[in-house]
Write a protein that holds these residues in place. Sequence first.
Motif, PDB file in Angstrom:
ATOM      1  N   UNK A  89      40.207  61.423  72.678  1.00  0.00           N
ATOM      2  CA  UNK A  89      39.348  60.239  72.371  1.00  0.00           C
ATOM      3  C   UNK A  89      39.204  59.778  73.888  1.00  0.00           C
TER       4      UNK A  89
ATOM      5  N   UNK B 191      21.589  62.666  77.236  1.00  0.00           N
ATOM      6  CA  UNK B 191      21.832  64.171  77.249  1.00  0.00           C
ATOM      7  C   UNK B 191      20.961  64.973  76.591  1.00  0.00           C
TER       8      UNK B 191
ATOM      9  N   UNK C  33      32.417  52.924  78.760  1.00  0.00           N
ATOM     10  CA  UNK C  33      31.490  52.181  77.577  1.00  0.00           C
ATOM     11  C   UNK C  33      30.476  53.525  77.374  1.00  0.00           C
TER      12      UNK C  33
ATOM     13  N   UNK D 277      31.836  65.964  72.597  1.00  0.00           N
ATOM     14  CA  UNK D 277      30.769  65.232  73.209  1.00  0.00           C
ATOM     15  C   UNK D 277      30.356  65.924  74.380  1.00  0.00           C
TER      16      UNK D 277
ATOM     17  N   UNK E  83      38.649  55.400  66.687  1.00  0.00           N
ATOM     18  CA  UNK E  83      40.191  55.918  66.802  1.00  0.00           C
ATOM     19  C   UNK E  83      40.859  55.077  67.679  1.00  0.00           C
TER      20      UNK E  83
ATOM     21  N   UNK F 297      26.983  54.006  75.160  1.00  0.00           N
ATOM     22  CA  UNK F 297      27.309  55.389  74.820  1.00  0.00           C
ATOM     23  C   UNK F 297      26.135  55.858  74.201  1.00  0.00           C
TER      24      UNK F 297
ATOM     25  N   UNK G 133      30.989  56.726  77.205  1.00  0.00           N
ATOM     26  CA  UNK G 133      31.275  57.732  76.040  1.00  0.00           C
ATOM     27  C   UNK G 133      31.566  57.166  74.923  1.00  0.00           C
ATOM     28  N   UNK G 134      31.343  58.054  73.931  1.00  0.00           N
ATOM     29  CA  UNK G 134      31.408  57.491  72.574  1.00  0.00           C
ATOM     30  C   UNK G 134      32.759  57.406  72.098  1.00  0.00           C
ATOM     31  N   UNK G 135      33.169  56.236  71.622  1.00  0.00           N
ATOM     32  CA  UNK G 135      34.577  56.114  71.290  1.00  0.00           C
ATOM     33  C   UNK G 135      35.011  56.931  70.235  1.00  0.00           C
ATOM     34  N   UNK G 136      34.238  57.262  69.379  1.00  0.00           N
ATOM     35  CA  UNK G 136      34.923  58.009  68.042  1.00  0.00           C
ATOM     36  C   UNK G 136      34.702  59.352  68.136  1.00  0.00           C
ATOM     37  N   UNK G 137      34.309  60.067  69.042  1.00  0.00           N
ATOM     38  CA  UNK G 137      34.072  61.521  69.330  1.00  0.00           C
ATOM     39  C   UNK G 137      35.028  61.989  70.408  1.00  0.00           C
TER      40      UNK G 137
ATOM     41  N   UNK H 126      39.350  56.721  75.124  1.00  0.00           N
ATOM     42  CA  UNK H 126      40.369  55.734  75.359  1.00  0.00           C
ATOM     43  C   UNK H 126      41.629  56.346  75.775  1.00  0.00           C
TER      44      UNK H 126
END
Lengths: 317, 308
Positions: free
Chosen positions: A147, B212, A97, A108, B302, B205, A99-103, A149
């Motif tokens: 990604x 960061x 959770x 990142x 995604x 996130x 890490x940004x899912x869509x990048x 996931x």
Amino acid sequence: MLQIDSLCIEFRQERARVAAVRDVSLALAPGECVGVVGESGSGKTQTFLAAMGLLGRNALVSGSIRFEGRELLAAATSELNRVRGARLAMIFQDPMTSLTPHLTVGVQMAEVLVCHAGLSWTAAKRKALDMLQTVRIADAARRMRQYPHELSGGMRQRVMIGMSLLCEPALVIADEPTSALDATIHVQVIELLAAMRREFRMAIALISHDLGAVHALADRVVVMYAGRVVECAPATAIFAHPRHPYTAELLRCAPNLSAARLNRMPSITGQPPDPAEVLPGCAFAARCARADARCRIERPLLVQSGGAAQAACHHPL
Amino acid sequence: MIRYLLKRIAGAVPTLFIIITLTFFLVRAAPGGPFDQEQSLPPEIVANLQAAYGLDQPAWIQYRRYLTALLHGDFGPSYKYKDFTVTGLIAQGLPLSLTLGGVAMALALALGIPAGVFAALHHDSAAGYATMSLAVVGIAVPSFVVLPFLGLIFGIDLHWLPVAGWEPGSVKHLVLPVITLTLPPLAYIARLTRGGMLEVMQSHFVRTAFAKGLPTRTVIWRHALRPALLPVAGYLAPAVATIMTGSLVVESIAGLPGVGRYLVQGALNRDYTLVMGMVIVYSALLISAGLLVDLLYAWLDPRVRLAH
């Protein structure tokens, strides 16, 4: 390098104010690894979130957190943004959770260098790729385009660790870096942290329930209970001879092979005190076998207790 | 991706078929017929008319004929607008309606998303509350109130814009109808964006992104916005429907020659073929909107896989 003095954190809630951290002082020297242990709700994570400027808007903070000569608690966001991610980095508990899912992993990681080192995206991605190899991710070029996931939990945490090291920070805060991972991965992540520490020579604040990890990595251990530091000692000393009864209980409850069967797992009886409550005495008194009348009315101060150890107890072991 | 699209388009065919069949029998089940008038026609003339259009045949033969013609791209003649085919009527009005609806949709997204982000970031301040109160007004006030009200101000008082009417190619005549049509979906999108954003700003996130040291605007636009828009994507298909039904009202109040009136008048006149044509066009639009939404989902997150 990091100097926390008389830090108090309270959270405004609908009716009451709840104290999460009460008068905590601690310091980290360059290159030092300090293990911060304690039960959930002992305030260990909040202490370091305050240093990162990541507490929620309902938090009331007082005291001082100085890092490399800068007062972080008074810093404006723009000033804080020059420090965090660059000199002061943080690794979080749950890499799924966090890490940004869509990048993609590459974006990142590279954005840290684009932001802090002013690199172009191409140069940043090249350095990010190098870092993925440094944190021992196989097939790094492909992983860069994937990604979060599409990666395993252990790999995601390697990405988090690599991401935190991109700008070669002076201090990495690792907030329970193994808790959300499979037990089989714990050792690998701790070994990676140890290897990275040898390579980058950064200080580490290892916030953890996992006494094995703390034992493996930490030079010094800070034990927190109900928002206060109750013991602080060199790692070798604390594991050999805990002073505070709470520390002794924590060590007794650390799982090991001889107690592998669940029905024989020791635990500390009772519950930590309600954080909204203000107790005059020692917060651990209600659960402590050594507590007497004095413990319930007079709060013990953190004092020298044999060698380099400090403990906040009227009746240290 | 292309395989997925073909599969979805093939999947839409049975849906359309069911819609066509249901509509076909439902409009015929309604009392009355296309040739009922205030002064009733002599029975012989009605019989002749019905024979000319094949309406004297049993329903299932009519149905078979209609489907066969449809497969050849023929929507049939209008029963009410003599000498016009349904295809001709729709082709005449559809470009205007599509422009009206398309511009309204684009505006609703282009304004609603930033408004929602703004309201989320200022959720505990007066500015945030003001934005959301306006949104509630936008949702609650119906278009048949908004359009005359706007006409009163900008048309009659200020003389800036025409109150109603249409000249081919005129942009001025479209301004007030488009604003009226935009408001409800705009308000909804703003609310949904705000809700999504508030939730995503609490996520781990986003905390990592702040940790960061990224500037706030990077955190918002690069990390937080896309997942925050998932509820908006889910609303897009209903939004298309809202704009369609909205345009029925708006077109008739503003006197715009779009296709909206054909659905209402067609149903009232029992102009069976015209109603069928409109239902088919609107269904196809809605089904396409649904497909677009699914593609959008996959882009926003995604983890969503297109092949089911």
